[in-house]
Each structure stands twice: as C-alpha cells, then as structure tokens.
Design an enzyme around this catalytic site. Structure first.
Site, PDB file in Angstrom:
ATOM      1  N   GLU A 303       0.860  -1.185   0.000  1.00 45.76           N
ATOM      2  CA  GLU A 303       0.000   0.000   0.000  1.00 45.76           C
ATOM      3  C   GLU A 303       0.886   1.220   0.000  1.00 45.76           C
ATOM      4  O   GLU A 303       1.741   1.361   0.865  1.00 45.76           O
ATOM      5  CB  GLU A 303      -0.875   0.017   1.261  1.00 45.76           C
ATOM      6  CG  GLU A 303      -1.982  -1.002   1.239  1.00 45.76           C
ATOM      7  CD  GLU A 303      -2.642  -1.148   2.599  1.00 45.76           C
ATOM      8  OE1 GLU A 303      -2.099  -0.609   3.586  1.00 45.76           O
ATOM      9  OE2 GLU A 303      -3.674  -1.823   2.667  1.00 45.76           O
ATOM     10  N   HIS A 310       1.128   3.090   8.910  1.00 43.11           N
ATOM     11  CA  HIS A 310       1.221   2.051   7.892  1.00 43.11           C
ATOM     12  C   HIS A 310       2.665   1.703   7.598  1.00 43.11           C
ATOM     13  O   HIS A 310       3.505   2.577   7.418  1.00 43.11           O
ATOM     14  CB  HIS A 310       0.538   2.514   6.596  1.00 43.11           C
ATOM     15  CG  HIS A 310      -0.943   2.460   6.668  1.00 43.11           C
ATOM     16  ND1 HIS A 310      -1.703   3.548   7.011  1.00 43.11           N
ATOM     17  CD2 HIS A 310      -1.811   1.442   6.461  1.00 43.11           C
ATOM     18  CE1 HIS A 310      -2.981   3.207   7.005  1.00 43.11           C
ATOM     19  NE2 HIS A 310      -3.073   1.926   6.678  1.00 43.11           N
ATOM     20  N   SER A 455      -9.059  -6.563  13.031  1.00 40.99           N
ATOM     21  CA  SER A 455     -10.298  -6.665  12.321  1.00 40.99           C
ATOM     22  C   SER A 455     -10.539  -8.155  12.165  1.00 40.99           C
ATOM     23  O   SER A 455      -9.686  -8.855  11.647  1.00 40.99           O
ATOM     24  CB  SER A 455     -10.111  -5.990  10.975  1.00 40.99           C
ATOM     25  OG  SER A 455     -11.340  -5.770  10.396  1.00 40.99           O
ATOM     26  N   ARG A 503       1.902  -1.879  15.624  1.00 40.34           N
ATOM     27  CA  ARG A 503       0.814  -0.955  15.923  1.00 40.34           C
ATOM     28  C   ARG A 503       0.349  -1.105  17.370  1.00 40.34           C
ATOM     29  O   ARG A 503       0.057  -0.117  18.046  1.00 40.34           O
ATOM     30  CB  ARG A 503      -0.349  -1.202  14.962  1.00 40.34           C
ATOM     31  CG  ARG A 503      -1.160   0.036  14.721  1.00 40.34           C
ATOM     32  CD  ARG A 503      -2.330  -0.247  13.836  1.00 40.34           C
ATOM     33  NE  ARG A 503      -2.041   0.007  12.431  1.00 40.34           N
ATOM     34  CZ  ARG A 503      -2.993   0.039  11.492  1.00 40.34           C
ATOM     35  NH1 ARG A 503      -4.242  -0.167  11.827  1.00 40.34           N
ATOM     36  NH2 ARG A 503      -2.690   0.259  10.246  1.00 40.34           N
TER      37      ARG A 503
END
Lengths: 529, 313
Positions: A303, A310, A455, A503
């Site tokens: 990405e 990120h 998630s 993270r």
C-alpha cells in the site's frame, strides 16, 4: 610512504590535475606535522618522568578470543549503595566525558542504565592517564576497573543516583568515530513542547538513517524490550488457552485478499506474491482439525500510504479458532487475551513503560476487565450525538474512529474496546452475515486509543454459501477456487483475527509514529537500513 | 376586520386649539411626523369622509355578526374541555397519593422503559465503597436493573463483590455498566457529549428515582416539605459514608433515630429511596449494632429483610 605514493601516481597518470597534486602535497605536510607533534608529545611525557600508570589504561588490541580471562563484570544497573566500597569491573559505553583540571568526569552507559565515573590524578593515576581518558571519544566501549563510592548528594542525570565510580584503570575495547551523526543525548531528550531546556531534536529520518545509534537511547531500548514482551506474552497466553503455533508460507501463488496490494516477486520462470495475510492458511489449519492456531510472522502490504501507522512490512500476530455455536466464544477469548496481555505487560514491563514515558510523556494505557464490547449501532448513535453525519451502513472513517475513541474514553474510561456487528456491506465476502439482521455481520474491530488494531469475523465455512457470497461481491470464482475448496471436506465453524505487533506497541505506549516501534521500518519511501 | 384596504377613518377624539402657547424656556423642535402636518392641511375634506364612514359603521354594529357568534360558541366549548381536564388531573393526584403495593410498580416499569430511559448509565464506583443501593433498588424494582461489571485497569481484582453486582434482567428499566475504579466518590454519566459526570451515590439514587417508577420518586407527591426532608436525609447518608470518626457518625445516626420515632421507615411507613441510601451507607461503613440507636437497629433489620441481600461487609 606518502611521497612514494605521490610519485607513483604522477608517473602512472600524467593526466592528474594540478589541484589534486596540491591536495596530496598538503596532506603529506599534514601527516608530517602530526608525526612531529606526536613525537613531541612523547618527549614531554618522558620529560615529566616515567608514567607510573602504564598498564592501567590504553587501547586494547582487537579481541580475537586469544585467551580466556575470568573476570566478573558488574552490570551498571546493579551499582547501588550495597556495593559501596568494593572494586568492580564494568564494561560500558562512554556516554559523555568532561575534563576539569586534574580530574575527568565521565558518564558510563549500559543499555538504559548510567553511572558517573571520576578519574582524578592520584597515587596510581597519572596526568597522562587522565588526559587519555578525556580524549576517549563518546560511544567508545570501555572496560573500567573502579571503586564504588556512595555520594552525599544524588547524581542528577544518571540512573544510578546514589553511587559513583572512582576509576583506577580504563581500557578502550572498541573505539567509536569521534564524530557522531547524532548525539545520543539529543536523541534521548524528553519530548516536550514547553520547557526551558534545550530544544534540539533529532529528525525521524536522521534517526532511521543511523538506527544503530538511535536504538541506544533508553526509550528505544525499552520499546523493543516491551515489543519482545508482547510477542512472548501473546505466545504464552495463547498456548495456555490451548492454541498451537503454526508457520505459514510467505511466498504465495495468488493474492489471498483482493489482490491490488500485493508485492510481486519473480519466481523462477514465473512470478509469485508475498503473503499479505496468513488468513487462508490459518483457516486451512482449522479445516485440518488443529482447533486453535496462531502464527507470528512477517506480513507484506504493497500500500503506497505514507501515514504514521502504515508499514509495507510488519509483524503479524494472527489467531484463528474453531467454536461450538456462537462466535462470541472466540470474541471473548480474544478479549481475555488482550486483558491478560495488558495486565501482564503493566506488571512485568513496568520499568520499560516508565522509561518510555520519560522521553515520550503520555497517559498510561487504561482498559476494563472484561473488555468493553459495544455494538456498531450504539457507536453510530454516540457519533451522531456528537454531530457526525454517518449512515447506518457506512464504515467508520479514520477521524470518526478517533472521535469515537475519545467519546468511549470519556464515557467508559477505557482506551481499549471492541466494536461488534459491523455492517455487512463494508466487510469482505467471506464474512458471515448476522442471522437476525441481513445488513449486519458477525464481525468485529478492536480499538486501542481510538485506532483500529484488529479486524476479525466469523468466516463462512460452508463452500456453497461462500460461493454465493463471492458472486454477490463480484469476486472472480476462479481466483478463489483454492480457498473455497478448503471447505469442501467439512470444516468446523470458526472465527479469528490478526493484529500488527508494531501498531499494538505504538498504541499501548501512546507513541505517535509506527516507525518508532519497528526496529528497521519498511515503508514506501524506505528500504534501508 | 376585512384587511387594511377597507379601513374607515375616525374623527379626532380631542380637538386641539389652533394655536398653542408654548413656554419660552423650551427648545423648539421640528415636527417629527411630517405626514401629520399634511393630514392637518386637508382636514376639512377628511372630516366629511369620516362622518360618512361613522354612520355606516353604526348601522353595521346594530346587527349581530355571525363570526362573533361562532367565536363565542368556540370559547364556551374550550372552557368546558378545560374543566374536564382539570377534573382528570385532580383524579390523578388523588390516585398518586394512595399507597401502592409492589405489583403496581411492575406496570410502571414497562411504561418508563417505553418512555425511553434505555440509555446506558455508566457508573464508576470504588470497590471499597460498593454502591449497595443498586442492589436494594434492583430488589425493590423486581430485578429490572441490568448491571454489567467491569474492573478498571488501575484496580486490582475484586473477588466476591463482582458476583454480587452481576445482575441481568429480561426487561430492564435501567441498563447500568458498573466500572470498579479507585474513585473518591461514586460517579455516573449517561452521554459524554450532552452531560458532565455527576458524583456521589445519593445523587445517583436521586436520578434513578426520578427516572424510575413514580412510587420511588419522593418529589412526585408535590409536597415540597416532604421532598426537602427526604433530601436532607439523603445528604445525611452521604455524610455518614464520608465521616471517619465513630462520634461524628453517631450524630448522623441520631438524625435517623429521630426520623424513625413515628414511622417504620425513614420517610413514612413504606420503603423509600432514603431507606435504600441509608441502608447502603451503613453497609459501606460496616456498622456495628452497638453504635446505633435501638430504633435504627430495628430499622436496619427491617431493611435487611426487605432488600433480601445479606451483604457481608
């Protein structure tokens, strides 16, 4: 020798410019002068009389494991009043040194611990030794023999405040270049907007370019020790819950999710991809009756997003678990995993957390036991009450997530919460829809300090239903054939999720950039060091 | 009546003298209403017009107007309706004054729930001072409080207390998330955007009693004196918890004793929110029977029996 070289050069290459010649001549003169000065120095020393400290200082030859020396070294953080009066050996880095007449004050550093050392001219210490010590450049590794002495006033600025070292001998084990690209002191300075102190900061890029030096700061030492702790506890807690650690391939033939953001690598005559998630393999392990599995490994995301959170390569901690009747069995296991993780981190890494807090002041991470689980509609209601316009089936935008984090913190006093029952429309095709509401799904996001860290969802384990859902989403069935086929021979209902190690550490400590918690971060603009 | 177009002129009511003697000590000012001057100029024409209109109006007024009749009728109807409403209100007042049994509370429970107090209440309580009043209230409201317990990360494990406070209800009147944290006073909050937190357990009780069934609302009777006595006693409950010496506490116990001289409970012969607060306060401080006046001792026994939770302190 220098002259010889110059002669060779001129004879070998007639094209050499005048400028270069001049430069060489200058250098020759310089080295000659240096040599002269050195000799002069030696002479003055001789004039001073014999150096009675010979053998108590100097540069050690490169240690090539020529001999065994049984010598006990004391760690710097163990230097306390209890050792006062005794002689110790310490191997540490010279953090700073400052000569003052006949004595030299130095600070020795070992990881996060620092101690003050004094070398003063005396019976066994000659002037020359003090001079030598004061000329040792910062960051050199030194072996020091010294007496531990209790001090009347605590030494401000050192971690060992109650004692200092009176050095009797000092050897340089490994020298550092006299000029450093960044000063450890600057890199370790407290992150404050206000205040009277110096405001010299080290740029993030400078830090990363010279990561070896930057990592020597106490805060960085603590961050990566804590990161290791997260990994260790993740393993320990999950193993105690009956999970099995598995390793999944990182080179894969097809993109597991979507496919837009995978790295392509050449693979003999064809090409392959770098795994962007171990999900398919975790699920296959479940289908293969491993019941509960987890994996820790690198994950790649192509990405091109240059944000504070990120990375293109990070460490993924993923788990997948079969359940009996309701995916909340899994959700509660995950919730308990985090609660235990946080509790034990705060207990076992209390020193590391304080050290990081000294450089990056931030509120302690707070959470509830059992973790707070909110349903998506409740969160939407809270946001609407705060004036955010959001549809029932919209995903949360990053600012919304942050705002929600603040609202939840204010209402429930927790930095950690789980948001359950996301709209089906914003989830991938393999997410199990909610049985009671066709617009919702059995999926959840987990948040820390208002940022999403995990998630997850109940996955569809029925091949026919999965095909149907994939068609609805417009997914090319050919590409996911292997995925669907994995469920053809019976598969228990299962759910899971994955977190990014960097993270989690960043948010647990309340740091502002994920590059601070990755030892050698990879992002779209950096692949070195 | 028929809009601005067809207005009639009126004759001036007071006739002014043509010339007015103005005193000399005042400033002269320009006439502000210039239009008025214009009117004065062609007065003679106006006069004629006005008299004609007046005659017309006089003729018109002699007949009764249909609009006016309709209006009168409507007014009558409204008055009758108002009288009916007043009667209804009085009836309701009478009903509320009657003592009600526990069964009627249950009916009210549903109503309040429909009225929208389904918003979640977040209560933060100190494990050293558990808000036992929630348990008592739950008992009185026949298990219509949902309590979910959470331990805050700054607080250690609580053990037994947690189990006592775990309450689930099928048709909850109040949804409470109870967070155990080292707070100086019990706190509660409903909406982080609309409200700020409110502290102390008695204030929580006041709030719950207002949003709950009217039987528990000590203000519902409309009797200001009664309500203020209740408020005073509630404050006393707070002071008992905050007081650190036995002597200081005994002063407050005496207030309870005085209130209990005539009645079985602090606010009369039925259990009230004040009893809940007092009972909870005594539980929290771990009362010793010999420190209490005898009638307070009897009262606490009665409370223990009603609230049915024999909480170890």
């Amino acid at each position: 020798m220098v002259v010889d070289n110059a002669a060779e050069g001129s004879s070998g290459d007639q094209q050499k410019s005048k400028k270069a010649l001049k430069k060489e001549a200058k250098e020759a003169a310089k080295s000659a002068k240096k040599e002269e000065r050195r000799q002069q120095n030696a002479r003055t020393q001789d004039e001073d009389g014999e150096d009675y400290s010979t053998g108590r200082y100097g540069n050690l030859p490169m240690i090539q494991s020529t001999e065994h020396v049984s010598r006990t070294f004391t760690p710097v953080h163990d230097l306390t009043e209890s050792l006062a009066g005794s002689d110790v050996w310490v191997r540490a880095r010279l953090h700073t040194s400052r000569a003052k007449g006949k004595q030299c004050f130095a600070v020795l550093r070992q990881q996060a611990a620092t101690v003050q050392a004094i070398i003063a001219v005396g019976e066994t210490t000659s002037k020359a030794m003090v001079k030598f010590v004061s000329n040792v450049s910062k960051e050199c590794i030194v072996d020091v023999e010294a007496k531990v002495v209790q001090v009347p006033k605590p030494v401000v600025g050192c971690s060992q405040q109650n004692v200092e070292l009176h050095v009797s001998s000092l050897f340089v084990v490994s020298a550092a270049k006299p000029q450093l690209p960044l000063q450890i002191e600057d890199a370790a300075r407290r992150d404050e907007e206000e205040g009277d102190g110096l405001h010299i900061r080290v740029n993030q890029d400078t830090r990363l370019d010279n990561r070896v030096l930057d990592l020597r700061t106490p805060a960085n030492q603590a961050i990566f020790r804590l990161e290791a702790g997260v990994c260790r506890l993740f393993r320990e807690i999950l193993q105690s819950k009956g999970f099995v650690e598995i390793h999944t391939p990182k080179i894969i033939s097809a993109a597991s999710e979507g496919g837009a953001n995978v790295f392509t690598v050449s693979y003999f005559k064809g090409s392959a991809y770098l795994a962007q998630s171990p999900q398919l393999y975790k699920q296959m392990a479940i289908a293969a009756d491993f019941d509960r599995v987890f994996t820790i490994g690198a994950v790649f995301r192509a990405e091109d997003s240059n944000t504070h959170r990120h990375l293109t390569e990070f460490v993924g901690l993923d788990l997948e678990m079969a359940f009996k009747y309701h995916y909340h069995e899994v959700l509660n296991t995950i919730g308990d995993l985090f609660t235990q993780l946080f509790r034990r981190l705060q207990k076992e890494h209390v020193g590391d957390i304080t050290t990081v807090g000294q450089q990056y002041p931030v509120d302690t991470f707070e959470f509830l036991d059992p973790p707070l689980i909110l349903e998506f509609p409740a969160a939407v209601a809270m946001l609407r009450e705060a004036g955010v316009e959001i549809g029932d089936e919209d995903d949360l935008s990053t600012p919304d997530e942050k705002l929600l984090g603040r609202l939840v913190k204010k209402k429930y006093d927790t930095d950690f919460y789980i948001l359950d029952k996301f709209p089906l429309a914003v989830r991938p095709f393999y997410t199990m829809p909610d049985p009671n509401d066709s617009k919702r799904s059995n999926s959840y996001d987990i948040f820390m300090r208002g940022e999403e860290i995990m998630s997850g969802a109940q996955r569809i384990h029925d091949p026919d239903f999965l095909t149907e859902r994939a068609k609805l989403h417009g997914v090319d069935l050919e590409k996911i054939r292997a995925y669907i086929d994995a469920f053809r021979y019976g598969c228990p209902p299962h759910a899971g999720g994955g977190i990014g190690l960097e993270r989690v550490v960043m948010l647990f400590l309340g740091l502002d950039n994920i590059r601070k918690t990755s030892m050698f971060p990879r992002d779209p603009k950096r692949i070195t060091p | 009546m028929n809009g601005p177009n067809s207005m009639y002129k009126m004759r001036p009511i007071i006739k002014l003298a043509e010339e007015i003697d103005l005193p000399k000590c005042m400033y002269k000012m320009k006439v502000i209403q210039n239009s008025h001057c214009v009117v004065q100029k062609d007065r003679s024409t106006n006069d004629r017009l006005a008299s004609a209109i007046t005659e017309q109006v006089n003729k018109f007024l002699k007949k009764p107007m249909p609009e006016v009749v309709a209006l009168e009728n409507r007014q009558e109807a409204i008055l009758v309706q108002l009288a009916q409403l007043k009667q209804q209100l009085n009836n309701l007042r009478e009903q509320l004054k009657k003592p009600t049994s526990c069964t009627s509370i249950k009916i009210q429970v549903q109503n309040t729930y429909k009225n929208g107090l389904h918003e979640e209440i977040v209560v933060k309580a100190n494990p050293k001072r558990p808000p036992y009043s929630l348990l008592a209230l739950n008992r009185l409201l026949q298990n219509s409080i949902n309590i979910r317990n959470y331990v805050h990360s700054t607080t250690e494990d609580l053990g037994e207390i947690l189990k006592q406070f775990n309450k689930t209800s099928n048709s909850p009147l109040f949804n409470i998330r109870l967070i155990w944290k080292d707070v100086p006073d019990t706190e509660f909050l409903i909406s982080p955007t609309k409200h700020s937190g409110i502290t102390t357990e008695v204030n929580l009780l006041r709030f719950l009693s207002r949003s709950g069934p009217p039987e528990l609302n000590y203000e519902a009777s409309g009797d200001a004196v009664f309500a203020s006595i209740a408020d005073e006693l509630l404050d006393t409950c707070y002071r008992i918890v905050k007081e650190t010496t036995i002597k200081g506490r005994q002063i407050h116990f005496k207030l309870f004793g005085a209130a209990l001289q005539k009645y079985q409970f602090l606010m009369g012969d039925t259990v009230s929110v004040v009893d809940i607060a007092g009972w909870s306060a005594l539980k929290q401080i771990g009362y010793v029977s010999k420190d209490l006046p005898s009638n307070v001792n009897k009262w606490i026994e009665r409370c223990n029996h009603i609230f049915g939770v024999n909480v170890a302190h």
